[in-house]
Scaffold this active site. Structure first.
Site: not given
Length: 421
Positions: A22-23, A118, A123, A308, A400
């Protein structure tokens, strides 16, 4: 809003395919903005975040087509007609800020809303801004939007990041590919997703060296070309599903996995009593027998233990023998899953950025609430080994980052189903 019902029922066995990252994919997709020629991504994950990035790129004038049941993304940015990344799209996902660098490089201007995602920490965008300003950008925050322009064009520079931010490294790398001269990025992030982006950009004829190390050098070129690139395996999905047999027992082969993606994570599994073996097709994982042993974890930038995977590791430690200490050093608000695990009988104490987990013999099913993406799946992992039924509510976060999670875990023998609330 959907919920997931899990009934704990013992061991898991079989094979589970690991999707593209995903990232990585969310970083590769904005790279299409750097060229007028098509960029095609294979091994793309089928996730709601990918649909959000598709919506954002389309709003800028890019064309995005999904092929082969969503596993291939064919993109073209030959006709960009908008340089404003709107709040209504950007608020859904943090990675939306990755259009900033490419738009500055290609169009010389960009207006990008401050992003969402999220609620696991602040961040901030300051490292992104600092790096792009070093390349010659002028950036001003007005009414929740970053207004950026490059009056004289981007120029190479030496940039020292205060922290090896993945997002800042990616934004600066993409912008620097079309800057005049050489850019040196010190204290760069070293994650596999960074290497994957650099590999893709090189296939588009960018000149990049040093990816995977803390010093990346980019020699700017006049233009980039089209390419086809396979998305790297998702190391977070890999680690998550490796924990399924660790928590529940049994033996599971994670197809497409590699220890090189999860080295520090595998070291902790080994210390906990989990056997990990490389196979011709991926990684085979099995618990050695008896209760898992408690291990301490500190989250760090790659190659350290991934933030994560912290929530999922906590789920494993809930029934481990002994006491474990998990220290979160990346995001300041990433223990929101702890109170939900405690509803299932876990013994957890949280003080600031440290969680102390005293292992218990068994968790018990309960209604719980998912607070973010990784917390969602940690509750599902815990529920599969708990006694009785667990209802995980607010699982929209889950979609997601994990494709078809009920199907994948169900194929291993888990009793799991999605229901509409």
């Amino acid at each position: 809003m959907d919920s997931i019902i899990v009934r704990g029922n013992g061991e898991l066995n079989g094979q589970i395919p690991i999707a593209g990252a995903k990232n990585a994919c969310l970083t590769l997709m904005p790279a299409t903005l750097l060229s007028e020629e098509p960029l095609t991504l294979t091994n793309a994950p089928r996730l709601s975040d990918i649909r959000t990035m598709t919506e954002l790129l389309s709003s800028l004038g890019a064309e995005v087509s999904t092929l082969q049941d969503g596993k291939v993304l064919a993109m073209s940015s030959h006709n960009l007609d908008n340089h404003v990344a709107d709040y209504d799209i950007v608020r859904k996902m943090r990675a939306s800020n990755l259009v900033l660098g490419p738009m500055l490089a290609r169009l010389g201007q960009a207006v990008v809303s401050l992003p969402g995602g999220c609620a696991i920490g602040t961040r901030p965008m300051d490292l992104h801004e600092k790096g792009l300003m070093a390349l010659g950008a002028e950036i001003e925050l007005k009414e929740g939007y970053l207004h950026a322009k490059v009056p004289g064009g981007l120029k190479g520079a030496v940039i020292d990041l205060d922290f090896p931010s993945v997002g800042a490294t990616e934004n600066i790398m993409m912008a620097a590919t079309l800057a005049k001269g050489t850019t040196v990025l010190n204290n760069a992030a070293r994650e596999p997703e960074i290497v994957d982006l650099a590999t893709c950009l090189r296939s588009m004829d960018a000149q990049i060296d040093g990816d995977g190390t803390s010093r990346i050098e980019i020699q700017g070129v006049d233009r980039l070309h089209g390419a086809t690139h396979p998305v790297v395996t998702d190391r977070i999905e890999l680690g998550t599903y490796m924990l399924a047999p660790a928590i529940c027992g049994g033996e599971v082969e994670c197809l497409g996995g590699s220890i090189s993606l999860v080295g520090s994570f595998c070291e902790k599994l080994d210390a906990a009593g989990i056997h990990v073996e490389e196979t011709a097709n991926g990684l085979k994982v099995a618990r050695r027998g008896g209760r898992v042993k408690a291990v301490d974890v500190v989250t760090e930038p790659f190659p350290g233990f991934p933030t994560d995977l912290q929530a999922q590791m906590m789920a494993l430690m809930c029934t481990a023998e002994g006491t474990s200490v998990l220290e979160e050093k990346i995001f300041e608000n990433r223990f929101m899953h702890a109170p939900e695990l405690m509803r299932m009988g876990a013994n957890i104490e949280v003080h600031g950025g440290t969680a102390t987990v005293h292992g218990v013999e068994r968790l018990k099913g309960a209604p719980v609430m998912a607070t973010d993406l990784r917390a969602s799946v940690s509750l599902i992992l815990a529920a599969m080994a708990a006694e009785g039924e667990t209802i995980v509510n607010r699982v929209y976060h889950l979609d997601r980052g994990y494709e078809r999670v009920e199907e994948k875990l169900g194929n291993l023998g888990a009793h799991i189903e999605r229901v509409q609330s």
